[in-house]
Each structure stands twice: as C-alpha cells, then as structure tokens.
Design an enzyme around this catalytic site. Structure first.
Site, PDB file in Angstrom:
ATOM      1  N   CYS A  62      46.963  32.513  74.262  1.00 45.14           N
ATOM      2  CA  CYS A  62      48.217  33.260  74.066  1.00 45.14           C
ATOM      3  C   CYS A  62      47.966  34.697  73.606  1.00 45.14           C
ATOM      4  O   CYS A  62      48.894  35.495  73.527  1.00 45.14           O
ATOM      5  CB  CYS A  62      49.111  32.535  73.073  1.00 45.14           C
ATOM      6  SG  CYS A  62      49.410  30.837  73.537  1.00 45.14           S
TER       7      CYS A  62
ATOM      8  N   LYS B 103      60.292  32.957  70.079  1.00 51.08           N
ATOM      9  CA  LYS B 103      61.277  31.883  69.923  1.00 51.08           C
ATOM     10  C   LYS B 103      62.529  32.105  70.783  1.00 51.08           C
ATOM     11  O   LYS B 103      63.046  31.181  71.399  1.00 51.08           O
ATOM     12  CB  LYS B 103      61.654  31.839  68.436  1.00 51.08           C
ATOM     13  CG  LYS B 103      62.641  30.795  68.036  1.00 51.08           C
ATOM     14  CD  LYS B 103      62.028  29.429  68.116  1.00 51.08           C
ATOM     15  CE  LYS B 103      63.055  28.349  68.370  1.00 51.08           C
ATOM     16  NZ  LYS B 103      63.605  28.333  69.701  1.00 51.08           N
TER      17      LYS B 103
ATOM     18  N   ILE C 275      59.219  28.340  77.294  1.00 54.98           N
ATOM     19  CA  ILE C 275      58.383  28.414  78.496  1.00 54.98           C
ATOM     20  C   ILE C 275      59.044  29.443  79.407  1.00 54.98           C
ATOM     21  O   ILE C 275      60.175  29.234  79.865  1.00 54.98           O
ATOM     22  CB  ILE C 275      58.306  27.033  79.176  1.00 54.98           C
ATOM     23  CG1 ILE C 275      57.549  26.035  78.282  1.00 54.98           C
ATOM     24  CG2 ILE C 275      57.662  27.148  80.561  1.00 54.98           C
ATOM     25  CD1 ILE C 275      57.708  24.586  78.699  1.00 54.98           C
TER      26      ILE C 275
ATOM     27  N   HIS D 252      58.235  33.348  75.744  1.00 53.97           N
ATOM     28  CA  HIS D 252      56.787  33.388  75.547  1.00 53.97           C
ATOM     29  C   HIS D 252      56.049  33.145  76.866  1.00 53.97           C
ATOM     30  O   HIS D 252      55.443  32.100  77.064  1.00 53.97           O
ATOM     31  CB  HIS D 252      56.401  32.346  74.484  1.00 53.97           C
ATOM     32  CG  HIS D 252      54.965  32.330  74.097  1.00 53.97           C
ATOM     33  ND1 HIS D 252      54.137  33.432  74.207  1.00 53.97           N
ATOM     34  CD2 HIS D 252      54.180  31.332  73.586  1.00 53.97           C
ATOM     35  CE1 HIS D 252      52.921  33.103  73.776  1.00 53.97           C
ATOM     36  NE2 HIS D 252      52.921  31.836  73.415  1.00 53.97           N
TER      37      HIS D 252
ATOM     38  N   CYS E 234      60.010  25.499  68.419  1.00 55.66           N
ATOM     39  CA  CYS E 234      59.048  25.839  69.474  1.00 55.66           C
ATOM     40  C   CYS E 234      59.523  27.036  70.280  1.00 55.66           C
ATOM     41  O   CYS E 234      60.710  27.162  70.589  1.00 55.66           O
ATOM     42  CB  CYS E 234      58.864  24.662  70.423  1.00 55.66           C
ATOM     43  SG  CYS E 234      58.394  23.139  69.588  1.00 55.66           S
ATOM     44  N   SER E 235      58.564  27.882  70.685  1.00 60.02           N
ATOM     45  CA  SER E 235      58.909  29.001  71.558  1.00 60.02           C
ATOM     46  C   SER E 235      59.194  28.474  72.962  1.00 60.02           C
ATOM     47  O   SER E 235      59.050  27.292  73.247  1.00 60.02           O
ATOM     48  CB  SER E 235      57.763  30.014  71.572  1.00 60.02           C
ATOM     49  OG  SER E 235      56.562  29.376  71.953  1.00 60.02           O
TER      50      SER E 235
END
Lengths: 386, 68
Positions: free
Chosen positions: A85, A330, A211, A334, A208-209
């Site tokens: 990342c 978030k 997709i 991402h 969670c961030s």
C-alpha cells in the site's frame, strides 16, 4: 542535496469505474498533472509508477512504460515501484531522491490501482499477498484480521475502545462527504459505525478502507526551477522511508510501527520541524486503528493516547490538528497503488488553498504518512509552502 | 507439541477465497514457551489475550492450537 518542489499535481476521483482500465486511469491523472504543472510530456526526464498488484488485479505487467508511453513520455527511464500500500509513496521517495541528488530535473510519479473488477474475496486474497505467505497468510489471515489483532493488543495494553475506532470512521466520513473526488461521500453516526457488519473482530466494515479504482500524479523539480512552471510550488521539506518485517508475528511490539517512527524521524530532521509544529496530516487509515497508532508513532500524542485524541475531536476538520481532511482511505477510497501520491496531492491542494469546503484554517505545513502491509514499509513526507 | 500464551487474536468473518468456507474462525499470534512467536489457528473454545494454549496439530505447515 538540492531543495525539491512539487510543481504539478493531478488525480482522478477515487471510486468504482467499470469503464476505465488501469492505463486509462493512470493517463487521466497524468494528463491532469502535466496540465496543472504546465509541463510538456517531452520535458519529463524520468518516470516512476507506483502500483501494488496490477499483474494480479488486471493481469498486466511491465506497467511503467505501458503508462509513460501512453502519456507521451518517451524514451526516458520508466520504473515501477511495488511496496504494497506504500507503492506510490515509495515511488515518490525515489523520484525525490533523483531530483535532490541532481540526476534529473523534471521527474514524474504516477500511482494507480484498478481493483473493482475483482470480487471482494479475490481482492482480499490479492491484498493478503502483501503479508507473509509462508506463515500468517497460510493460517488464514487477511489484512483486516492482521489489523484486528493489532487493535486487540492496543485495546489490551492501553484501554483503547471500540468507540475510539468508530470515532475515526465518523470523522473521516464527515470530511469525505465534502470531497467531490471521494469514493463514499456518506456521513455516518457513531451508532452506525459501531453496528457495522463484522469483518475480523473487533473490526467491522466501518473500520475498513474501501476497495477502489483511481490514480494520482505529481511532478517534482528543483525548487530553483519551479517558477518556470508554476506560481504555486509546494516544497518537499522532509522525507523518509523505512522498513520492518513483513510478518506481523516477527515484530516485537505490534502496538507501534517501528518503520513509521524511523521514517518520521528522518523526515522531521530533514525538515527541521518537531511533530507538534505539523498543522495537518494525511495519515494511512487503511483501518481505523492504523490512524490511531499513526498519531502516536508520529509524535502528535503519547503512546496509547491516540484513541481519546480522535474521540475528543482534536483531529476533525475544526480541530487543533486536522487529520485526513480529504476523507482518508476510509471515505476518499484506497486504490492501493495510488494512495501515497494521492496523499501528496491532498497536501498540495490544502497548501495551495484549493480545498473548497474542506479548506483548513492552518494549511502551511502538512505531513503525509503512507504505510505498506502491516507496517513493513513506511514513507513520511513533510510539505510546505515554497 | 509446542505450548505458549496468546499474544493477540481475532475471529475472522470475511476471509480470502481459499478460506471462505471456514468462517467464522479464530487466528492468534502465540508467544511460544520456547521463545519466538507464531501465527496459528485456534480449535474449539475461543481464546483471549493471556490464555495458555497447546499445539494439537501441524496442518500444511500451519500450527493449530487449543486452550490449555
């Protein structure tokens, strides 16, 4: 070492774009960036592409010239950097080094990832390849589960609460809702954030961030030449990259990231600033707990105090040190390989006073922190008005 | 077989493709009595940080532990 400036920046919106392939995204961001910096493609002397898993997500390899040639940047060194990342944060670091060392004057960095053409289960599997396949991943670990184990330990040692994690999600969604380029422009309440579908205890979907698909680009030049291209150069005051074990179970203490502390120390020393002088920051909130720990590792608060710091509003748009005024990973999204350069674009936008309703009152000294995997790579950059 | 103490743990509800049929399942990082740490799976009763565990099998290179 020469002073270096960002002279151009451009990005695509982050989101799910079924009609745009990886190269189209990268070219769109690159063209915006070239236009923003008033730079003709033929002037670029070296090109870096930050990308985590194009070969897995879309099957394409040899990505750097695949993108640079499409941008009309022909014949020059064209190099892909992969660091999970932190791929484009690392690409930015290497581009900076080339300019600072006097090897080249105009160097372009593009970060890109195309993720949404795969199912969530397949994306989870591809992301997991940034962990240690001979240990943690073979046991069934996913990235959410690695950060869940980090959160559990942080809760155990420091009394961090689920509400602290949720407060980070609420804050970042509130900022992202004001960002026209954000993936999920949705305000959420603390109750909603606490009641999300479980992913890996104690983390739920709101921890969670996202997709996402997206790309971001910047052009670096020696500060002394910046005025040839732009009236709003942004100076790279300090930068550091550091590394640590890939496997979480090899780290002595998982409630802190040694690579973050090491990269930050280098960046602070180069910039000649202390943590408390940083006015705003874009931090790598791949999971809510990651933002909390980053505020501690970067020296904004003492160890263990990151949860209450977020909960009390100090990191909100109107707080003493706004964090992720873009919405963060978030809410903004991402697209893994685009994230590091995306953060740089966000800092540039604030420093140039071009952030619209998210424009911060104090915006002359910003920090970006880009994390790879469960902390094996970290790049910290400090930018300020030139 | 190896014994140790749970350093941290999680219950996974959303897994990668290869493990999707097994959710929910618990993984843990265990601090081994002989030194070092390892990531493994927990069988049977759920465990928490500080619990003692014992390895019951090694399956495809992955240690499986049970609460001791």
């Amino acid at each position: 070492m020469r002073p270096v400036a960002v002279i151009g920046a451009g990005k695509t919106p982050f989101g799910a774009f079924p009609d745009l392939d990886l190269r189209s995204l990268a070219v769109q961001a690159g063209e915006k960036c070239l236009a923003n910096g008033h730079v003709a493609p033929a002037l670029i002397e070296s090109f870096y592409l930050g990308n985590f898993a194009g070969p897995s997500f879309v099957g394409q390899n040899h990505l750097a010239p695949y993108v640079s040639m499409a941008l009309g940047i022909k014949g020059v060194p064209s190099t892909r950097v992969e660091a999970a990342c932190a791929s484009s944060g690392s690409a930015f670091f290497h581009a900076w080094a080339e300019v600072a060392a006097g090897i080249y004057d105009l160097v372009m960095v593009v970060g890109v990832e195309k993720m949404t053409s795969q199912s969530t289960a397949r994306v989870t599997e591809i992301l997991a390849s940034a962990g240690d396949l001979t240990g943690e991943i073979r046991a069934g670990s996913t990235f959410p589960s690695l950060f869940a184990m980090i959160a559990r330990r942080h809760m155990y040692e420091f009394g961090t609460k689920k509400e602290h994690l949720a407060a980070v999600a609420v804050k970042n969604h509130a900022a992202g809702a004001l960002n026209p380029d954000a993936h999920l422009r949705k305000v959420i309440t603390l109750e909603q954030a606490l009641a999300g579908k479980p992913v890996a205890d104690p983390l739920n979907l709101y921890d969670c961030s996202l997709i996402s698909d997206g790309a971001a680009a910047v052009i670096l030049a020696p500060l002394e030449r910046a005025a040839e291209f732009t009236s709003k150069p942004v100076r790279v005051l300090g930068i550091g990259q550091a590394s640590d074990y890939v496997a979480l179970d090899q780290k002595e203490d998982i409630t802190t990231f040694s690579a973050v502390r090491a990269a930050a120390e280098k960046a602070y020393r180069m910039a000649g600033v202390s943590p408390l002088e940083i006015e705003f920051a874009e931090l790598h909130d791949c999971f809510t707990i990651a933002e909390i720990i980053a505020t501690e590792d970067l020296g904004f608060v003492k160890r263990g105090c990151g949860g209450p710091y977020a909960m009390e509003g100090h990191t909100a748009l109107s707080g003493e040190r706004p964090i992720n005024a873009s919405g963060g990973l978030k809410s903004k999204g991402h697209p893994v390989g685009a994230t590091g350069v995306g953060q740089i674009c966000d800092l540039v936008q604030q420093i140039r006073c071009e952030a619209g309703p998210r424009q911060l009152a104090r915006h002359s000294l910003g920090l970006a922190q880009n994390l790879g995997g469960s902390g094996a790579t970290c790049v910290v950059s400090i930018l300020g008005a030139a | 077989m190896r014994t140790g103490m749970v350093y941290t743990e999680t219950v996974i509800h959303l897994a990668a493709e290869a493990f999707a049929q097994e959710v929910p399942f618990q993984t843990a990082i265990v601090t081994l009595d002989g030194g070092g740490r390892v990531t493994g799976r927990i069988l049977g009763e759920r465990v928490a940080i500080g619990d003692r565990v014992a390895e019951v099998e090694l399956r495809g290179g992955v240690p499986f532990f049970r609460k001791a």
